[in-house]
Every structure is written in structure tokens, then in C-alpha cells.
Design an enzyme around this catalytic site. Structure first.
Site, mmCIF file in Angstrom:
data_model
loop_
_atom_site.group_PDB
_atom_site.id
_atom_site.type_symbol
_atom_site.label_atom_id
_atom_site.label_comp_id
_atom_site.label_asym_id
_atom_site.label_seq_id
_atom_site.Cartn_x
_atom_site.Cartn_y
_atom_site.Cartn_z
ATOM 1 N N HIS A 34 -4.993 0.033 -5.687
ATOM 2 C CA HIS A 34 -4.507 0.463 -4.335
ATOM 3 C C HIS A 34 -3.356 -0.224 -4.074
ATOM 4 C CE1 HIS A 34 -5.598 2.017 -0.286
ATOM 5 N NE2 HIS A 34 -4.687 1.138 -0.112
ATOM 6 N N GLU A 35 -2.989 -1.413 -4.084
ATOM 7 C CA GLU A 35 -1.914 -2.190 -3.514
ATOM 8 C C GLU A 35 -0.805 -1.833 -4.668
ATOM 9 O OE1 GLU A 35 -1.878 -3.124 -0.647
ATOM 10 O OE2 GLU A 35 -4.167 -3.238 -0.231
ATOM 11 N N HIS A 58 0.804 1.204 -3.663
ATOM 12 C CA HIS A 58 1.938 1.110 -2.722
ATOM 13 C C HIS A 58 3.037 0.818 -3.084
ATOM 14 C CE1 HIS A 58 -0.402 2.133 1.077
ATOM 15 N NE2 HIS A 58 -1.392 1.100 0.536
ATOM 16 N N GLU A 74 0.145 5.811 1.821
ATOM 17 C CA GLU A 74 -1.316 5.796 1.480
ATOM 18 C C GLU A 74 -1.617 6.929 0.532
ATOM 19 O OE1 GLU A 74 -2.885 3.433 2.674
ATOM 20 O OE2 GLU A 74 -4.947 3.740 2.134
#
Ligand code: ZN
Length: 500
Positions: A263-264, A267, A293
Site C-alpha cells: 500500500h505505502e 503511494h 489512494e
């Protein structure tokens, strides 16, 4: 190029450096700072934030922007230079609309509310934060009143997702909720997938090494980033050459750190992919909460929870954790990482139920701002909505209304829509990527991600903040934002998993 433009860039670079220094202090606070540093660190960060705000709202900067109107008009809309003037003006107008007194009142209130929340949540004590939250609501309305708007939430939504309005988002969410609630009901009426084998003990170092190997394949550049441990995972950036991520590791959960890492990293791939020419300007960052997101969810879910991904990584995860997963089949693992269940905690929710958690928060924010709901009624409204949408009720407020930090960070409104907008956008972008490159799933099956990463870089990442979310969606997919690709994606994937 005009002197005024050079002067604008010089000033913006200085403001950017103040912000980057502040981000570094904040990263350090969350990773390695000893507890004794806390008090001074808060003050140091406030000082840098104030200096940055003062410089950005300096009337001399406004004058430069005025002088540059002709220059801006002489350049193509999508050029770096015209975009720089346009976006800086938009942000300058936003920043100067709000009286200085209100800015400092908001900042002080934010710090006090956050402190109270860190104690109120473990104590399950909503009464303690209630008066603070009432003040938050009042300040948020005053903040909104600084801007022209149709709906009181619009300026608060704009701050995170420029160009989005309460009415547009509400319409989109009503449509999506109508599709999701029956899907959730059908799935959760079936026997749940077994994911007990993911709860086996696994050494932290092994988990971190595996996550690292995955995101290196995605294209996360460790020469321009690093990963450290924190309580709450996040991505932060000090320059386009230094984009960092953090994660947390649970030693009794084999995939929690892995998915938070993906997830990170999503980003971070966005930020690492921004054109270096935009460095040090307001264009040198992701364009909105929603688009950001969309990228974390692309890499975490569309890629990281796909069957193709696990065809490649299943034997590798087994090799890394032979005792825990040696006997677990690909099929069982794929089902486990896509387990759907009615749950209380947003951040732990699966792909299908996640948006229901988000939409109910968004609706409650609007009701509070509209004055249809009072803060004292919020805990009960929360429980009622969980009952209606997810069929469960939290035993207390700790896992109810006190669950997320957002409302205790000083603003009410605009906090949540980005998460679901991101999910919706992620599927629309991914569909367009697949249309351009139908070989992407086959590459993922071989652990290769360069074609997908390349498409995302050229269509989205490199532009930084030059375009709004709506503009970038149109440019990359040829259509305005729509829920169709997302609903199709969920129906296809979960239809197959749960033979719906
Ligand atoms: Zn995120």
C-alpha cells in the site's frame, strides 16, 4: 523567461524546503525520536509550518502571480510553466482566504483534540472529547464560510480532493452503496474463507525481507527511498530523490506487514514517478487524496490481491515461511488474502466491505456539518449505521466513533471521501492500462510489473499536480469518473471466489 517567473520559482523553492524540513522532523518523530524529544519537536514543527505559511501568503507572492497572468496565458494549458502559475494561484487564493487568527485557532485546537483522543480512545470515553468535537465542528463551519460554496462541506472536500463537491461525491456513493450492500450480504451468508494459517508466528526480519523483495519488483527505488518501522504506516517525501515508507510488523500475522508495505509503496511509486523538472514546486507532489489512494490501492489490491500475483509469489512465500505455509495451496492462500467479512475496523476491512466503512463516515460528516446531527448523537448514529450497512454493532465507542484519528485532527469534513474515490479510480485506471497493454496480467504471473508501472508513470505519475483528479481521469481513461469499472471488477473477482 520573465524575471517575475524566476522570482516566483525562487520563493516557492524556499517554501518547499521549509515544508520538506518539517516532513523530516515529522518522520523522525514517528520513527526514531526518543520520547524526551516530543515537546520541543512539536514547537519546532509549528515554527516551520508558520514560516512556510507566512511566506506562502506574502502579498508579494500574490503580486508576482498577478504580474504573471499574461505569461500564463501565453503558454499552453498543460505546459509545466502555465500549470505552475495556475496551481500556485489556486493554492495561494485558498491560503489567503482564511484569516490568520482562524488558522492558529485551528492548529491549537487540533493539537489539543488529538492529545485528548489518544487518552479517550483507550478509556472508551467519548464524553471527554465531545466538547472538543463540538468546537471542531464550529471551527470547520467557520473555515468553510471563508470560501464561496454550494454545500458547507465543499471547501473542506476541496482541500483534499480539489474539484470534488459534496453533491457529486454523494451521488457517486449512493450508487455504489446500492451495489455493494447486496454483494456483501450474499457473500457473508456463505461460509467464510479459512485464513487461520496467516495467523501463525513469523519472524519480523523475514517478513520485512519478503515485503522488500515484492516492492523492489514493483519498481520502488531504494536508492531514492527507504523503509522503517512505525506504529501507523505512512509514506512521506523530502524530495523526489527521497520518498520514504514505513510499516508495522505483527509477529502473529504473516501478511499484515506485506499488504501495508504494498500500500505505502503504491503511494511512493506515485511520488517517485513525478517528473524531476517539477521538483521543489507546488506541482511536485500527487494531485489529490483520491488519486493518491488510487495508486496505493492499485498496488495493494488490484495487483497484490490478484490471482496472477499469487501464482508467482505463492511458492516464494512458501519458501520464505516453510513451516507456516508449506502445506497451504495457492487456492487456499488466494482465498485467505481475499476473505470478506463483516468487521468493525475500517483499516482492517477487505476490498468489498471497505467502502461501506468509508461512506458511512462521509455521510455522518455531511449530517454534522448540515446541522442535521448533533455531536452528542454521533455515537448512536454510528452504531445505527453499522447495523444497517454491515449488520454489526461495536460493543463500545472505542471501536465505534473513536476509531479513526481523522475527526480528532481538527477538521470535520473532507476526511474520508478520498479513500473510496481512490478505489473507484483505481479500477478505471487499471481497466485503461489493460486496454492499452493486454499482456499485463501475463507479466504479473511472471513477477514482472514494468509495463503496468510504465503506463502509470506516463499517464499519471509524471504529471504531479499539474492536473486535477477529474482532468487526470479524463486524460488517462478518456472518460469522466464512473463506478462501473470498479463494480465490474468486484463482481468478476468475488463472483468467481464465492461462485455468486
Ligand atoms: Zn493510503
Amino acid at each position: 523567461m520573465s524575471d517575475a517567473f524566476q522570482e516566483l520559482k525562487r520563493r516557492l523553492l524556499e517554501i518547499n524546503d521549509l515544508g520538506a524540513a518539517n516532513a523530516l522532523l515529522s518522520w523522525d518523530q514517528a520513527t526514531y525520536m526518543p520520547p524526551g524529544g516530543g515537546e520541543a519537536r512539536g514547537r519546532q514543527m509549528a515554527t516551520l509550518a508558520r514560516l512556510g505559511h507566512e511566506r506562502f501568503t506574502d502579498p508579494a507572492l500574490g503580486k508576482l502571480l498577478d504580474e504573471l497572468r499574461a505569461f500564463e496565458a501565453s503558454q499552453p494549458y498543460d505546459s509545466d510553466d502555465a500549470s505552475l502559475v495556475r496551481i500556485t494561484r489556486r493554492e495561494y487564493e485558498r491560503a489567503t482566504c482564511v484569516p490568520v487568527d482562524l488558522v492558529s485557532e485551528l492548529n491549537e485546537h487540533q493539537a489539543a483534540t488529538y492529545r485528548a483522543w489518544t487518552e479517550a480512545r483507550p478509556a472508551n470515553d467519548f464524553a471527554r472529547v465531545r466538547p472538543l468535537l463540538e468546537k471542531t465542528l464550529e471551527l470547520s463551519r467557520r473555515l468553510a464560510e471563508c470560501f464561496p460554496h454550494e454545500h458547507v462541506a465543499d471547501p473542506l472536500i476541496e482541500a483534499a480532493d480539489h474539484g470534488m463537491k459534496a453533491e457529486t461525491v454523494r451521488k457517486l456513493f449512493v450508487e455504489l452503496r446500492a451495489k455493494l450492500v447486496p454483494i456483501v450480504k450474499t457473500i457473508t451468508d456463505r461460509p467464510a474463507a479459512d485464513d487461520s494459517f496467516l495467523r501463525r508466528q513469523a519472524a519480523e526480519a523475514d517478513q520485512l525481507a519478503f515485503g522488500r523483495s515484492v516492492i523492489e519488483r514493483f519498481g520502488y527505488d531504494f536508492e531514492r527511498g527507504r523503509q522503517d518501522k512505525t506504529h501507523h504506516p505512512f509514506m512521506t517525501k523530502f524530495s523526489l530523490g527521497d520518498v520514504r515508507i514505513t510499516t508495522r510488523v505483527r509477529d502473529d500475522d504473516l501478511t499484515d506487514a506485506l499488504f501495508s508495505t504494498m500500500h505505502e509503496a503504491g503511494h511512493a511509486l506515485y511520488e517517485q514517478g513525478i517528473d524531476r523538472r517539477l521538483e521543489g514546486t507546488p506541482l511536485g507532489g500527487g494531485t489529490s487524496a483520491g488519486v493518491h489512494e488510487s495508486q496505493s490501492r492499485t498496488w495493494e489490491n488490484l495487483v497484490g490481491r490478484s490471482r496472477e500475483f499469487w501464482e508467482f509469489f505463492h511458492p516464494r512465500l512458501q519458501a520464505a515461511f516453510p513451516e507456516q505455509l508449506g502445506r497451504v495451496s495457492l487456492d487456499a492462500l488466494y482465498r485467505a488474502v481475499n476473505k470478506v467479512q463483516r468487521s468493525l475496523i475500517r483499516t482492517d476491512a477487505d476490498e468489498v466491505t471497505y467502502n461501506l466503512h468509508v461512506m458511512l463516515r462521509f455521510d455522518l460528516e455531511l449530517e454534522l456539518l448540515e446541522g442535521k446531527l448533533a455531536v452528542k448523537e454521533l455515537p448512536e448514529a454510528w452504531h445505527a449505521r453499522y447495523q444497517a450497512d454491515l449488520g454489526i454493532r461495536a460493543p463500545d465507542d472505542r471501536d465505534g466513533v473513536l476509531q479513526d484519528v481523522h475527526w480528532f485532527g481538527g477538521r470535520m469534513g473532507g476526511n474520508f471521501q478520498g479513500y473510496t474515490l481512490g478505489n473507484v479510480m483505481s479500477a478505471q485506471f487499471y481497466q485503461a492500462a489493460l486496454a492499452a497493454h493486454p499482456g499485463i496480467p501475463g507479466e504479473i504471473r511472471q513477477g514482472r510489473f514494468a509495463t503496468l508501472h510504465g503506463w502509470l508513470k506516463s499517464q499519471l505519475y509524471r504529471h504531479g499536480s499539474k492536473f486535477t483528479a477529474a482532468e487526470i481521469v479524463e486524460r488517462a481513461t478518456g472518460k469522466p469518473l464512473t463506478i462501473e469499472p470498479y463494480v465490474q471488477y468486484l463482481k468478476r473477482k468475488y463472483g468467481e471466489l464465492y461462485t455468486l
